[in-house]
Write a protein that holds these residues in place. Structure first.
Motif, mmCIF file in Angstrom:
data_model
loop_
_atom_site.group_PDB
_atom_site.id
_atom_site.type_symbol
_atom_site.label_atom_id
_atom_site.label_comp_id
_atom_site.label_asym_id
_atom_site.label_seq_id
_atom_site.Cartn_x
_atom_site.Cartn_y
_atom_site.Cartn_z
ATOM 1 N N UNK A 1 -1.694 6.333 21.009
ATOM 2 C CA UNK A 1 -1.549 6.205 19.815
ATOM 3 C C UNK A 1 -2.331 5.618 18.946
ATOM 4 N N UNK A 2 -3.095 5.159 19.207
ATOM 5 C CA UNK A 2 -4.109 5.027 18.675
ATOM 6 C C UNK A 2 -5.084 6.754 18.150
ATOM 7 N N UNK A 3 -5.573 7.204 19.089
ATOM 8 C CA UNK A 3 -6.096 8.388 18.317
ATOM 9 C C UNK A 3 -5.452 9.134 16.882
ATOM 10 N N UNK A 4 -3.864 8.866 17.123
ATOM 11 C CA UNK A 4 -3.011 9.413 16.419
ATOM 12 C C UNK A 4 -3.094 8.926 14.730
ATOM 13 N N UNK A 5 -3.373 7.459 14.784
ATOM 14 C CA UNK A 5 -3.725 6.016 13.305
ATOM 15 C C UNK A 5 -5.079 7.261 13.328
ATOM 16 N N UNK A 6 -6.474 7.204 14.187
ATOM 17 C CA UNK A 6 -7.647 7.358 13.931
ATOM 18 C C UNK A 6 -7.297 8.560 12.519
ATOM 19 N N UNK A 7 -7.333 9.710 13.739
ATOM 20 C CA UNK A 7 -7.344 10.840 13.020
ATOM 21 C C UNK A 7 -6.197 10.542 11.633
ATOM 22 N N UNK A 8 -5.536 9.963 11.586
ATOM 23 C CA UNK A 8 -4.535 9.700 9.922
ATOM 24 C C UNK A 8 -5.809 9.162 9.048
ATOM 25 N N UNK A 9 -6.133 8.783 9.861
ATOM 26 C CA UNK A 9 -7.530 7.460 8.757
ATOM 27 C C UNK A 9 -8.360 8.314 8.842
ATOM 28 N N UNK A 10 -9.074 9.113 9.135
ATOM 29 C CA UNK A 10 -9.717 10.560 8.845
ATOM 30 C C UNK A 10 -9.671 11.538 8.488
ATOM 31 N N UNK A 11 -7.905 12.268 8.243
ATOM 32 C CA UNK A 11 -7.871 13.082 7.549
ATOM 33 C C UNK A 11 -7.543 12.338 5.809
ATOM 34 N N UNK B 1 -4.801 9.537 -0.911
ATOM 35 C CA UNK B 1 -4.642 9.042 0.308
ATOM 36 C C UNK B 1 -5.435 7.767 1.074
ATOM 37 N N UNK B 2 -5.684 7.554 -0.097
ATOM 38 C CA UNK B 2 -6.371 5.754 0.343
ATOM 39 C C UNK B 2 -5.334 4.807 0.815
ATOM 40 N N UNK B 3 -4.457 4.623 -0.577
ATOM 41 C CA UNK B 3 -3.114 3.381 0.067
ATOM 42 C C UNK B 3 -2.626 4.081 1.124
ATOM 43 N N UNK B 4 -2.681 5.700 1.432
ATOM 44 C CA UNK B 4 -0.800 6.163 2.358
ATOM 45 C C UNK B 4 -1.454 5.476 3.433
ATOM 46 N N UNK B 5 -3.235 5.272 3.600
ATOM 47 C CA UNK B 5 -3.834 5.260 4.734
ATOM 48 C C UNK B 5 -3.725 3.860 5.578
ATOM 49 N N UNK B 6 -3.686 2.898 4.488
ATOM 50 C CA UNK B 6 -3.807 1.742 4.279
ATOM 51 C C UNK B 6 -2.244 0.562 4.425
ATOM 52 N N UNK B 7 -0.888 1.679 4.638
ATOM 53 C CA UNK B 7 0.212 1.338 4.520
ATOM 54 C C UNK B 7 0.585 0.751 6.187
ATOM 55 N N UNK B 8 -0.525 0.695 6.987
ATOM 56 C CA UNK B 8 -0.130 0.522 8.335
ATOM 57 C C UNK B 8 -0.940 -0.162 9.032
ATOM 58 N N UNK B 9 0.021 -1.400 9.761
ATOM 59 C CA UNK B 9 -1.122 -2.413 9.937
ATOM 60 C C UNK B 9 -2.590 -1.584 11.473
ATOM 61 N N UNK B 10 -2.435 -1.149 11.901
ATOM 62 C CA UNK B 10 -2.979 -0.377 13.178
ATOM 63 C C UNK B 10 -4.157 0.280 12.068
ATOM 64 N N UNK B 11 -3.752 1.113 11.674
ATOM 65 C CA UNK B 11 -4.849 2.097 10.745
ATOM 66 C C UNK B 11 -5.523 0.948 10.094
ATOM 67 N N UNK B 12 -5.002 -0.573 8.932
ATOM 68 C CA UNK B 12 -6.256 -1.178 8.845
ATOM 69 C C UNK B 12 -7.087 -2.414 10.300
ATOM 70 N N UNK C 1 1.036 -1.052 0.227
ATOM 71 C CA UNK C 1 -0.096 -0.006 0.605
ATOM 72 C C UNK C 1 0.690 1.311 -0.496
ATOM 73 N N UNK C 2 1.899 0.716 0.956
ATOM 74 C CA UNK C 2 3.048 2.090 0.952
ATOM 75 C C UNK C 2 3.421 1.987 -0.402
#
Lengths: 120, 120
Positions: free
Chosen positions: B51-61, B14-25, A16-17
């Motif tokens: 840390x969780x909220x930070x990931x959540x912000x990225x997925x939302x942004x 941005x869609x693929x950027x959000x998907x490039x991390x296991x917590x965000x997935x 995905x990156x």
């Protein structure tokens, strides 16, 4: 010189990156049509060769393509399992989301009060 | 506070950027099953709430989820068009790759010399 990578197990983080950039997606969009020499894929892009090679390195490091040198020519080709792994993960999520949306529809339908037409 | 975002046009970067991390997935893997309050999705993860909220912000942004605050509770939900756009792009590439691989098979078959069995 681009580093040569063997095919490796799919990794969703790197797959995905690699996909999160338009030039990198365009490189893949070229290579899904077949292997190509390194100089060739740069031609349709409005960027210089150094910038292009940098993107190519990222896509290769991220495991979506492999490259092989024969004499002075380096040939790039898709590493299809990475692409398929990313697609499979997304298809699974969309399927779960669809099932959840369908359940919500069913719930709304069963909870709806009967309207005047139904009462006749 | 998480910023509230309206649904927007799909953006593959941005869609693929959000998907490039296991917590965000994993966040997305939870939200495809239905909307949930912000505190709830943190529970299965072995990371702290900040840390969780930070990931959540990225997925939302990145547009893969939206959130809405009602009183003191913020509810997150999937932004399905982003997910579908990413899946559709990948499915198209895989289909082109498959067609190219099939053409190569056809070419190899037509160019193969006839073997002893064919000559009988």
């Amino acid at each position: 010189m681009l580093c040569h990578m063997e095919n490796h197990a799919p990794n969703l983080d790197t797959a995905f990156h690699a996909l999160a950039d338009p030039t990198r997606r365009a490189i893949l969009g070229r290579l899904v049509r077949g292997p190509t020499a390194v100089s060739a894929p740069a031609q349709p892009f409005a960027i210089g060769l150094p910038a292009f090679v940098k993107h190519l390195r990222v896509v290769e490091r991220d495991g979506l393509i492999t490259s092989e040198k024969s004499g002075r020519v380096r040939t790039c080709r898709m590493n299809a399992p990475q692409l398929v792994a990313a697609e499979t993960w997304l298809a699974r999520q969309r399927s779960l989301w669809q099932a959840s949306a369908d359940r919500l529809d069913d719930y709304v339908e069963t909870q709806m009060p009967t309207g005047p037409d139904d009462a006749q």
